[in-house]
Design an enzyme around this catalytic site. Structure first.
Site, PDB file in Angstrom:
ATOM      1  N   GLU A  73       0.824  -1.200   0.000  1.00 15.79           N
ATOM      2  CA  GLU A  73       0.000   0.000   0.000  1.00 15.79           C
ATOM      3  C   GLU A  73       0.866   1.261   0.000  1.00 15.79           C
ATOM      4  O   GLU A  73       2.019   1.252   0.409  1.00 15.79           O
ATOM      5  CB  GLU A  73      -0.926   0.001   1.221  1.00 15.79           C
ATOM      6  CG  GLU A  73      -1.952  -1.121   1.233  1.00 15.79           C
ATOM      7  CD  GLU A  73      -2.851  -1.048   2.450  1.00 15.79           C
ATOM      8  OE1 GLU A  73      -2.656  -0.124   3.280  1.00 15.79           O
ATOM      9  OE2 GLU A  73      -3.737  -1.901   2.584  1.00 15.79           O
ATOM     10  N   SER A  74       0.283   2.331  -0.477  1.00 19.38           N
ATOM     11  CA  SER A  74       0.996   3.604  -0.528  1.00 19.38           C
ATOM     12  C   SER A  74       1.389   4.051   0.882  1.00 19.38           C
ATOM     13  O   SER A  74       0.585   4.001   1.816  1.00 19.38           O
ATOM     14  CB  SER A  74       0.097   4.666  -1.184  1.00 19.38           C
ATOM     15  OG  SER A  74       0.757   5.904  -1.256  1.00 19.38           O
ATOM     16  N   SER A 122       9.668   2.844  -0.887  1.00 20.05           N
ATOM     17  CA  SER A 122      10.758   3.701  -1.361  1.00 20.05           C
ATOM     18  C   SER A 122      11.888   3.790  -0.350  1.00 20.05           C
ATOM     19  O   SER A 122      13.065   3.830  -0.718  1.00 20.05           O
ATOM     20  CB  SER A 122      10.221   5.101  -1.677  1.00 20.05           C
ATOM     21  OG  SER A 122       9.253   5.053  -2.707  1.00 20.05           O
ATOM     22  N   ASP A 168       7.817   3.750  -7.632  1.00 21.50           N
ATOM     23  CA  ASP A 168       6.407   4.145  -7.714  1.00 21.50           C
ATOM     24  C   ASP A 168       5.647   3.392  -8.798  1.00 21.50           C
ATOM     25  O   ASP A 168       4.664   2.720  -8.517  1.00 21.50           O
ATOM     26  CB  ASP A 168       6.261   5.652  -7.913  1.00 21.50           C
ATOM     27  CG  ASP A 168       4.818   6.109  -7.722  1.00 21.50           C
ATOM     28  OD1 ASP A 168       4.199   5.672  -6.733  1.00 21.50           O
ATOM     29  OD2 ASP A 168       4.315   6.868  -8.561  1.00 21.50           O
ATOM     30  N   ARG A 193       6.694 -19.268   8.639  1.00 26.18           N
ATOM     31  CA  ARG A 193       7.959 -19.145   9.362  1.00 26.18           C
ATOM     32  C   ARG A 193       9.022 -20.115   8.857  1.00 26.18           C
ATOM     33  O   ARG A 193      10.187 -20.005   9.241  1.00 26.18           O
ATOM     34  CB  ARG A 193       7.731 -19.375  10.858  1.00 26.18           C
ATOM     35  CG  ARG A 193       6.750 -18.378  11.470  1.00 26.18           C
ATOM     36  CD  ARG A 193       6.562 -18.603  12.956  1.00 26.18           C
ATOM     37  NE  ARG A 193       7.795 -18.412  13.700  1.00 26.18           N
ATOM     38  CZ  ARG A 193       7.894 -18.557  15.025  1.00 26.18           C
ATOM     39  NH1 ARG A 193       6.820 -18.892  15.733  1.00 26.18           N
ATOM     40  NH2 ARG A 193       9.040 -18.369  15.624  1.00 26.18           N
TER      41      ARG A 193
END
Length: 311
Positions: free
Chosen positions: A158-159, A164, A181, A247
C-alpha cells in the site's frame, strides 16, 4: 494490460543505425505491426502462398545472388509483384546494395529500403528480439523494482508503507534502482518478465517529507539500472496479530503477472524490522534456491534424521 500496436520504420532505422536507400520516403509513415521477419527468396521466385506481407522483408546473400542472375526486366517484374503487397520495409544485410530497378519500384510503391553491414542471421535475431520487446504483453504495477545481487526484486504494498525507503537503503548498500512508484512490466516470452521505469520518473525516488531525489545524481551511475528481469516479489503489509505468517518457507506463494507466476513473499511490517536487510536476505535465499539449495528442506531433513535416530 496494454500492448504497443505498431513501431515505425524510422524507430527501427535509428535503433539499428541502418542506411536509408530511399530518403525520398517518410519512414515515420511506414509501420511494423508484427515481431516476425521474412526472407523473401520464394517470393522473388514467384511463390506467394502463405506469404506474410506484414513482416519486415530481409534480403541476404542468397537472395542477392539469386537476383544477380536475373535480367533487369525480370527483376522489375519480381520487385513489382513483391511491392504490390503492403510490406513495411525491405532491409539488405551484409553490406549488399539494392539495384536501381529495386529502388525505382520501392519508391513507386512507397516501401522504404534500408541496409546494414551485419550478418543476416545475427541481424534477424537482434531485430526479432527487439520487436518482441516492443510487442510484448504490457502492464504497470505500483511498486519499486531493485536489482539485488542480480535478482530482480519487485517490492509492492500500500501507498506509504515504506517501499521507497526500503529501496533507498538497498541502494546505499550497493544495489541498483530500476524504478520507483510505477514499474512498467513486459513479457517478451513465456518464461520471463522484465521491468523498467517510465521515462518521466527514471532514476527518481519520492520520499515523503523530503520530496523527489535523483538517485543517479546523488549516488552515481552504478546505483541505477535501465531494465531488470523480475525474479521475486516482496509484498509489504501491516503486521496483524490475527494472521498466521509462514515461518519455515516450505511452500512458495506466487503472484501472477501477465500470465506468469512469480515467487512472492508477504513481509509483515513492524517497528524495529530492517526492511532492507530482510529484502536482501530474501533475494539471496531465492538465488540459492535456484542454484539447488533450500534451507527449509535442509531443516526438514535434519529433523527427520533426528527422529529416525531417536527411534
Amino acid at each position: 494490460m496494454a500492448t504497443n500496436k505498431c513501431v515505425s520504420v524510422a524507430t527501427i532505422q535509428e535503433r539499428f543505425n541502418l542506411v536509408n536507400f530511399t530518403p525520398e520516403l517518410n519512414l515515420e509513415e511506414a509501420q511494423v505491426t508484427v515481431a516476425d521477419v521474412n526472407r523473401p527468396a520464394l517470393q522473388l521466385h514467384g511463390f506467394y502462398e502463405h506469404f506474410e506481407a506484414s513482416r519486415i522483408q530481409v534480403i541476404g546473400n542468397v537472395e542477392a545472388a539469386y537476383l544477380a542472375k536475373k535480367s533487369d526486366e525480370e527483376k522489375a517484374e519480381s520487385f513489382a509483384k513483391l511491392f504490390s503487397y503492403e510490406i513495411p520495409c525491405v532491409i539488405y544485410c551484409r553490406g549488399e546494395k539494392p539495384e536501381d530497378v529495386l529502388i525505382k519500384e520501392a519508391i513507386k510503391a512507397k516501401v522504404p529500403v534500408l541496409g546494414t553491414d551485419r550478418a543476416t542471421s545475427e541481424f534477424m535475431s537482434a531485430l526479432i528480439y527487439s520487436l518482441n520487446k516492443d510487442f510484448a504483453p504490457y502492464t504497470t504495477i505500483h511498486g519499486v523494482l531493485v536489482d539485488v545481487y542480480g535478482e530482480g526484486l519487485l517490492i509492492t504494498g500500500e501507498s506509504g508503507i515504506g517501499k521507497s525507503e526500503a529501496a533507498l537503503e538497498l541502494i546505499r548498500r550497493g544495489h541498483r534502482l530500476v524504478s520507483d512508484d510505477v514499474v512498467e512490466i513486459r513479457r517478451p516470452n513465456n518464461e520471463r518478465l522484465y521491468g523498467r521505469a517510465p521515462s518521466i520518473t527514471q532514476y527518481l525516488i519520492e520520499l515523503r517529507g523530503i520530496g523527489i531525489i535523483d538517485v543517479k545524481s546523488l549516488y552515481g551511475v552504478e546505483a541505477v539500472k535501465d531494465e531488470q528481469r523480475i525474479d521475486l516479489v516482496i509484498k509489504l503489509e501491516d503486521w496483524s496479530k490475527e494472521k498466521e505468517y509462514d515461518r519455515l518457507g516450505m511452500t512458495d506463494e506466487y503472484m501472477n503477472i501477465l500470465g506468469l507466476d512469480v515467487t512472492c513473499h508477504s513481509l509483515p511490517i513492524r517497528p524495529g524490522r530492517n526492511l532492507a536487510i530482510i529484502c536482501e536476505a530474501a533475494a539471496v535465499n531465492h538465488r540459492q534456491k535456484k542454484m539447488g539449495y533450500n534451507a527449509a528442506e535442509e531443516l526438514y531433513r535434519r529433523v527427520q534424521n533426528n527422529i529416525n535416530e531417536n527411534q
